[in-house]
Design an enzyme around this catalytic site. Structure first.
Site, PDB file in Angstrom:
ATOM      1  N   GLY A  11     -12.349  21.252 -45.198  1.00  0.00           N
ATOM      2  CA  GLY A  11     -12.677  22.601 -45.673  1.00  0.00           C
ATOM      3  C   GLY A  11     -13.856  22.528 -46.646  1.00  0.00           C
ATOM      4  O   GLY A  11     -13.859  21.686 -47.535  1.00  0.00           O
ATOM      5  N   ARG A  72     -13.122  19.498 -39.171  1.00  0.00           N
ATOM      6  CA  ARG A  72     -11.938  18.634 -39.278  1.00  0.00           C
ATOM      7  C   ARG A  72     -11.852  17.900 -37.945  1.00  0.00           C
ATOM      8  O   ARG A  72     -11.485  18.499 -36.932  1.00  0.00           O
ATOM      9  CB  ARG A  72     -10.676  19.467 -39.512  1.00  0.00           C
ATOM     10  CG  ARG A  72     -10.741  20.322 -40.785  1.00  0.00           C
ATOM     11  CD  ARG A  72      -9.393  20.990 -41.020  1.00  0.00           C
ATOM     12  NE  ARG A  72      -9.485  22.151 -41.910  1.00  0.00           N
ATOM     13  CZ  ARG A  72      -9.439  22.089 -43.237  1.00  0.00           C
ATOM     14  NH1 ARG A  72      -9.328  20.949 -43.845  1.00  0.00           N
ATOM     15  NH2 ARG A  72      -9.500  23.198 -43.950  1.00  0.00           N
ATOM     16  N   ASP A 103      -8.575  15.418 -49.145  1.00  0.00           N
ATOM     17  CA  ASP A 103      -7.601  14.420 -48.717  1.00  0.00           C
ATOM     18  C   ASP A 103      -7.877  13.790 -47.337  1.00  0.00           C
ATOM     19  O   ASP A 103      -7.959  12.567 -47.200  1.00  0.00           O
ATOM     20  CB  ASP A 103      -6.270  15.174 -48.666  1.00  0.00           C
ATOM     21  CG  ASP A 103      -5.134  14.281 -48.979  1.00  0.00           C
ATOM     22  OD1 ASP A 103      -5.342  13.364 -49.791  1.00  0.00           O
ATOM     23  OD2 ASP A 103      -4.055  14.483 -48.387  1.00  0.00           O
ATOM     24  N   THR A 125     -12.951  19.858 -52.886  1.00  0.00           N
ATOM     25  CA  THR A 125     -12.010  20.793 -52.256  1.00  0.00           C
ATOM     26  C   THR A 125     -11.604  21.838 -53.289  1.00  0.00           C
ATOM     27  O   THR A 125     -11.436  21.513 -54.474  1.00  0.00           O
ATOM     28  CB  THR A 125     -10.744  20.089 -51.706  1.00  0.00           C
ATOM     29  OG1 THR A 125      -9.733  21.077 -51.450  1.00  0.00           O
ATOM     30  CG2 THR A 125     -10.148  19.080 -52.669  1.00  0.00           C
ATOM     31  N   ASP A 127      -8.811  23.107 -53.478  1.00  0.00           N
ATOM     32  CA  ASP A 127      -7.368  23.009 -53.739  1.00  0.00           C
ATOM     33  C   ASP A 127      -7.003  22.265 -55.034  1.00  0.00           C
ATOM     34  O   ASP A 127      -5.916  22.447 -55.557  1.00  0.00           O
ATOM     35  CB  ASP A 127      -6.664  22.311 -52.569  1.00  0.00           C
ATOM     36  CG  ASP A 127      -6.777  23.092 -51.276  1.00  0.00           C
ATOM     37  OD1 ASP A 127      -6.943  24.320 -51.347  1.00  0.00           O
ATOM     38  OD2 ASP A 127      -6.711  22.472 -50.198  1.00  0.00           O
ATOM     39  N   ASP A 129      -6.077  19.285 -55.247  1.00  0.00           N
ATOM     40  CA  ASP A 129      -4.782  18.689 -54.899  1.00  0.00           C
ATOM     41  C   ASP A 129      -4.819  17.163 -54.818  1.00  0.00           C
ATOM     42  O   ASP A 129      -3.956  16.554 -54.194  1.00  0.00           O
ATOM     43  CB  ASP A 129      -4.293  19.276 -53.559  1.00  0.00           C
ATOM     44  CG  ASP A 129      -5.268  19.012 -52.417  1.00  0.00           C
ATOM     45  OD1 ASP A 129      -6.411  18.577 -52.672  1.00  0.00           O
ATOM     46  OD2 ASP A 129      -4.879  19.233 -51.253  1.00  0.00           O
ATOM     47  N   ARG A 171      -2.974  25.015 -50.003  1.00  0.00           N
ATOM     48  CA  ARG A 171      -2.137  24.139 -49.157  1.00  0.00           C
ATOM     49  C   ARG A 171      -0.814  23.860 -49.870  1.00  0.00           C
ATOM     50  O   ARG A 171      -0.074  24.778 -50.123  1.00  0.00           O
ATOM     51  CB  ARG A 171      -2.885  22.846 -48.825  1.00  0.00           C
ATOM     52  CG  ARG A 171      -3.870  23.023 -47.686  1.00  0.00           C
ATOM     53  CD  ARG A 171      -4.187  21.721 -47.024  1.00  0.00           C
ATOM     54  NE  ARG A 171      -4.679  20.742 -47.979  1.00  0.00           N
ATOM     55  CZ  ARG A 171      -4.916  19.487 -47.700  1.00  0.00           C
ATOM     56  NH1 ARG A 171      -4.690  19.040 -46.491  1.00  0.00           N
ATOM     57  NH2 ARG A 171      -5.380  18.660 -48.604  1.00  0.00           N
TER      58      ARG A 171
HETATM   59  O1  F6P Z   1      -8.192  22.703 -48.065  1.00  0.00           O
HETATM   60  C1  F6P Z   1      -8.888  23.880 -48.301  1.00  0.00           C
HETATM   61  C2  F6P Z   1      -8.222  25.048 -47.631  1.00  0.00           C
HETATM   62  O2  F6P Z   1      -8.990  26.200 -47.927  1.00  0.00           O
HETATM   63  C3  F6P Z   1      -6.764  25.269 -47.988  1.00  0.00           C
HETATM   64  O3  F6P Z   1      -6.566  25.889 -49.232  1.00  0.00           O
HETATM   65  C4  F6P Z   1      -6.295  26.092 -46.828  1.00  0.00           C
HETATM   66  O4  F6P Z   1      -4.910  25.955 -46.626  1.00  0.00           O
HETATM   67  C5  F6P Z   1      -7.065  25.515 -45.675  1.00  0.00           C
HETATM   68  O5  F6P Z   1      -8.212  24.870 -46.227  1.00  0.00           O
HETATM   69  C6  F6P Z   1      -7.535  26.511 -44.648  1.00  0.00           C
HETATM   70  O6  F6P Z   1      -8.140  25.820 -43.628  1.00  0.00           O
HETATM   71  P1  F6P Z   1      -9.077  26.477 -42.503  1.00  0.00           P
HETATM   72  O7  F6P Z   1     -10.378  26.833 -43.145  1.00  0.00           O
HETATM   73  O8  F6P Z   1      -9.205  25.411 -41.485  1.00  0.00           O
HETATM   74  O9  F6P Z   1      -8.363  27.696 -42.041  1.00  0.00           O
END
Ligand code: F6P
Length: 319
Positions: A11, A72, A103, A125, A127, A129, A171
């Site tokens: 992300g 990803r 991560d 990120t 997050d 996290d 997340r």
């Molecule tokens: O890891 C960053 C994040 O924005 C999280 O907070 C969220 O759950 C996820 O990515 C959303 O992913 P995507 O952009 O693939 O929908």
């Protein structure tokens, strides 16, 4: 070391661009060729690399997102994908790789490192996290965005005498909800690290009403329960009209905050310097107000500790 490559993966987060700028400019300053990989590990597999120069990163310090694109990559996690990625690095003669992400990106970096690729990882990120560092690039920009949303919701919440649920990202980490909840003065903060106490939330709404308080903001971390289910339960128990806002990907965009830019600039510069010192397999961290580095394998194994003290303060301040 004469050739370095950089990629952004997972992300995106505000601050990736200033970090790319710092890496590219530090390389050029030190007479090192720098290649950008498009769309993360997928770009490495496909050989999607281009040489960057001083102008490639002009006018990006203030921009959200990532100029390199992100993805990803499922293929990278297969043996075949990994082989292709390593082969690309050989073809281009890349001697060191800098990866920016969270991560999942770090797990990829760990594998590359174990396969002999000199790799440095920068935590990016929203997050926040990652347990090995106090902070990840993009987190504070995202907190500013969520705080702004809370501030706006308070206006309309008070005008209508409602409760408002704001679902935020994170997340499995409650930091976005906790830190933005504190800075926005939210009445209730729901995070995955602490048990949800619906009774307490509803009692707070009711006691607030009794003393004339007209708004009630609940910040809910995604993935715990549906905000619409929560709304139903709150309305059933309090009889207070409740609305739901899901903030979504707005939290991932926008111009990076000064703090995120400063951190990104320092970490980008440090990543290149570590490679030039022939160091490898390191993840940069902001720990106790200092930028330090730890082995990537260690970085991915440390679980994030929730800041219970801050959670308790938020609770005390929102009586
Ligand atoms: O890891 C960053 C994040 O924005 C999280 O907070 C969220 O759950 C996820 O990515 C959303 O992913 P995507 O952009 O693939 O929908």
């Amino acid at each position: 070391m004469k050739k370095i490559a950089i990629l952004t993966s997972g992300g995106d987060s505000p601050g990736m661009n200033p970090a790319i700028r710092a890496v590219v400019r530090t390389c050029i300053y030190n007479n090192v060729q720098i290649f950008g990989v498009k769309f993360g590990y997928d770009g490495l597999i496909k050989g999607n690399l281009f040489e960057m120069n001083v102008s490639s990163v002009a006018d990006i310090i203030q921009k959200g997102g990532t100029m390199l694109g992100s993805a990803r990559s499922k293929e990278f996690m297969t043996e075949e994908g990994l082989k292709k990625a390593i082969n690309t690095l050989k073809i281009f003669g890349i001697e060191g790789l800098i990866v920016l992400g969270g991560d999942g990106t770090f797990r990829g970096a760990n594998i590359l490192s174990k396969n002999g690729i000199k790799t440095i990882a920068i935590p990016c990120t929203i997050d926040n996290d990652m347990g090995y560092t106090d902070y990840t690039i993009g987190f504070f920009t995202s907190i500013n965005t969520v705080t702004d949303a809370i501030t706006k919701l308070r206006d309309t919440s008070s005008s209508h005498g409602r409760a408002n649920i704001l679902e935020v990202m994170g997340r499995k980490c409650g930091d976005i909800a906790l830190y933005s909840g504190i800075s926005g003065g939210a009445e209730s903060i729901i995070v995955p690290e602490m048990e949800l106490n619906l009774e307490k939330i509803c009692n707070k709404i009711i006691s607030g009403r009794k003393r004339g308080k007209l708004h009630h903001i609940i910040v809910l971390t995604e993935g715990i329960l549906s905000p619409y289910e929560l709304k139903k339960q709150i309305e059933a128990k309090t009889n207070i009209d409740t609305r739901v806002t899901v903030l979504g990907h707005i939290q991932r965009g926008g111009t990076p905050s000064s703090f995120d830019r400063i951190m990104a600039s320092q970490m980008g510069s440090k990543a290149v310097k570590l490679l030039l010192e022939d160091k490898t397999d390191l993840a940069l961290a902001f720990k106790n107000n200092e930028i330090v580095s730890v082995p990537i394998s260690k970085a991915v194994s440390i679980k994030r500790e929730f800041n219970k003290n801050l959670y308790e303060i938020a609770d005390e301040l929102s009586i």
